[in-house]
Design an enzyme around this catalytic site. Structure first.
Site, PDB file in Angstrom:
ATOM      1  CE1 TYR A  78      34.883  37.087  31.404  1.00 20.35           C
ATOM      2  CE2 TYR A  78      35.067  39.476  31.539  1.00 20.35           C
ATOM      3  CZ  TYR A  78      34.392  38.303  31.834  1.00 20.35           C
ATOM      4  OH  TYR A  78      33.219  38.357  32.565  1.00 20.35           O
ATOM      5  CB  SER A  93      31.159  41.655  30.821  1.00 18.42           C
ATOM      6  OG  SER A  93      32.002  42.400  31.669  1.00 18.42           O
TER       7      SER A  93
END
Length: 304
Positions: free
Chosen positions: A212, A199
Site C-alpha cells: 500500500y 498518504s
C-alpha cells in the site's frame, strides 16, 4: 472549509478548541469487519461533516467525479463538494451499496445531483465506463478526485503479501488512477482540477502496509509529474496526503483498531470531515496558482 458558526473547530461562541480534543480519541473499542467495511458498524461513528460543513459556493455548478465516494474521505468530500454547489458522480463497490445510498442522500439533501455508480476500478473498461457516464450526465468533468484505495495489513510483511494481493493493491490504487486521468483528460476544460489521495505512508511507510505504501509513493510522484504536463492545458493536479483517518477501511484491514491514530503528534486519528476542506481548496479557483503540490494532513507527522 466552513463559513458558519458550527465548523467543528469551536463551540459557536467564538471559542477556539484544542485540535487534539476536537474528535474522539483512542482508545476505541476493538472492532473487526470483513472488507470493505461498513460505516454504520463503526464505533465511534465517523464524522463526515454532516452537522458542521457549511459551503459558500466555491464549486458552484461544477461537475465532479469522486472514486471511492461511498464512505470515509470520499463521502466527506462528496458532501463538502455538494454543499459548495457541485454535482457529484461517485463510484463504489457493489457490496458498498448501503453506504453509497447514504452518500447519495447527503448530496441530494444539499440540493445537488448525485450519481452513484457501482464498479470495480481494477478493470480498465470499468474506469472508462465511469468517465463516459459522467460525461453523459454532466457534459464535462470539472473536478476529478482519485480516492479509491485498497490495503490489507500483513504482519509477515514481504512473505505475507501474495501476488494476488499485490496485484489488487496496485490495480486499485495506481492503475485506476492512471486510467481515470487518461480517459477524463479529453473532457477536462481549462480551469479543471485533479485531486489525488496519497498518504503519510508515501513518506513514512509502515512495514505491514508495504505494498500500500509503495502505491502511495507512486501517486505522489505521478501527481507531480502530471501537473507539469497538464499545466499547458490549464488543468491543475494536486494531492492530499492524509495521516490516520477513521474510515471503514481501518476495522476491515488492520488488526489493532483500539489505538489507531495514537501515534500522531495530535494523539488521535482524523475524522473524514477534517480532510474534506483540503480537497475543496485544491479543487476551487482559490488554488489557481497551486499545482503539483501535496497538502499534508497528518496530524503533525512531519513529511518532506
Amino acid at each position: 472549509m466552513s463559513d458558519g458558526d458550527s465548523d467543528g473547530h469551536g463551540d459557536g461562541d467564538g471559542t477556539v478548541r484544542n485540535p487534539a480534543h476536537l474528535h474522539p480519541e483512542p482508545d476505541f473499542p476493538q472492532q473487526d469487519q470483513p472488507h470493505p467495511g461498513r460505516t454504520d458498524a463503526m464505533r465511534p461513528r465517523p464524522d463526515h461533516g454532516e452537522d458542521t460543513y457549511r459551503g459558500s459556493g466555491r464549486l458552484r455548478d461544477r461537475a465532479c467525479v469522486i472514486t471511492g465516494g461511498d464512505s470515509g474521505i470520499g463521502r466527506a468530500v462528496a458532501l463538502a463538494f455538494a454543499r459548495e454547489g457541485a454535482d457529484v458522480l461517485f463510484t463504489h463497490l457493489p457490496e458498498e451499496e448501503q453506504d453509497a445510498r447514504e452518500t447519495r442522500r447527503l448530496v441530494e439533501d444539499a440540493g445537488r445531483r448525485a450519481v452513484p455508480l457501482a464498479c470495480d476500478v481494477r478493470e480498465e473498461s470499468e474506469c472508462r465506463r465511469v468517465v463516459d457516464r459522467a460525461v453523459a450526465e454532466f457534459g464535462r468533468i470539472d473536478v476529478l478526485v482519485n480516492n479509491a484505495a485498497y490495503q490489507m495489513s500483513q504482519p509477515d510483511v514481504l512473505e505475507g503479501i501474495t501476488t494476488e494481493q499485490f496485484d489488487r493493491v496496485m490495480r486499485t490504487n495506481v492503475y485506476a488512477l492512471f486510467w481515470f486521468c487518461k480517459y477524463a483528460l479529453p473532457h477536462l476544460p481549462e480551469g479543471a482540477a485533479i485531486v489525488n489521495t496519497t498518504s503519510v505512508q508515501a513518506y513514512k511507510p509502515s512495514p505491514h502496509l508495504l505494498d500500500y505504501a509503495a502505491t502511495k509513493g507512486a501517486i505522489a510522484t505521478f501527481t507531480q509529474g502530471l501537473a507539469q504536463d497538464l499545466a499547458r492545458r490549464g488543468v491543475r493536479v494536486n494531492a492530499v496526503a492524509p495521516g490516520p483517518v477513521w474510515t471503514p477501511l481501518i476495522p476491515a484491514t488492520l488488526p489493532d483498531t483500539a489505538s489507531f491514530g495514537k501515534q500522531s503528534p495530535l494523539g488521535r486519528a482524523a475524522q473524514p470531515a477534517e480532510m474534506a476542506p483540503a480537497y475543496v481548496f485544491l479543487a476551487s479557483p482559490e488554488a489557481s496558482y497551486i499545482t503539483g503540490e501535496i497538502v499534508n494532513a497528518t496530524g503533525g507527522v512531519p513529511l518532506p
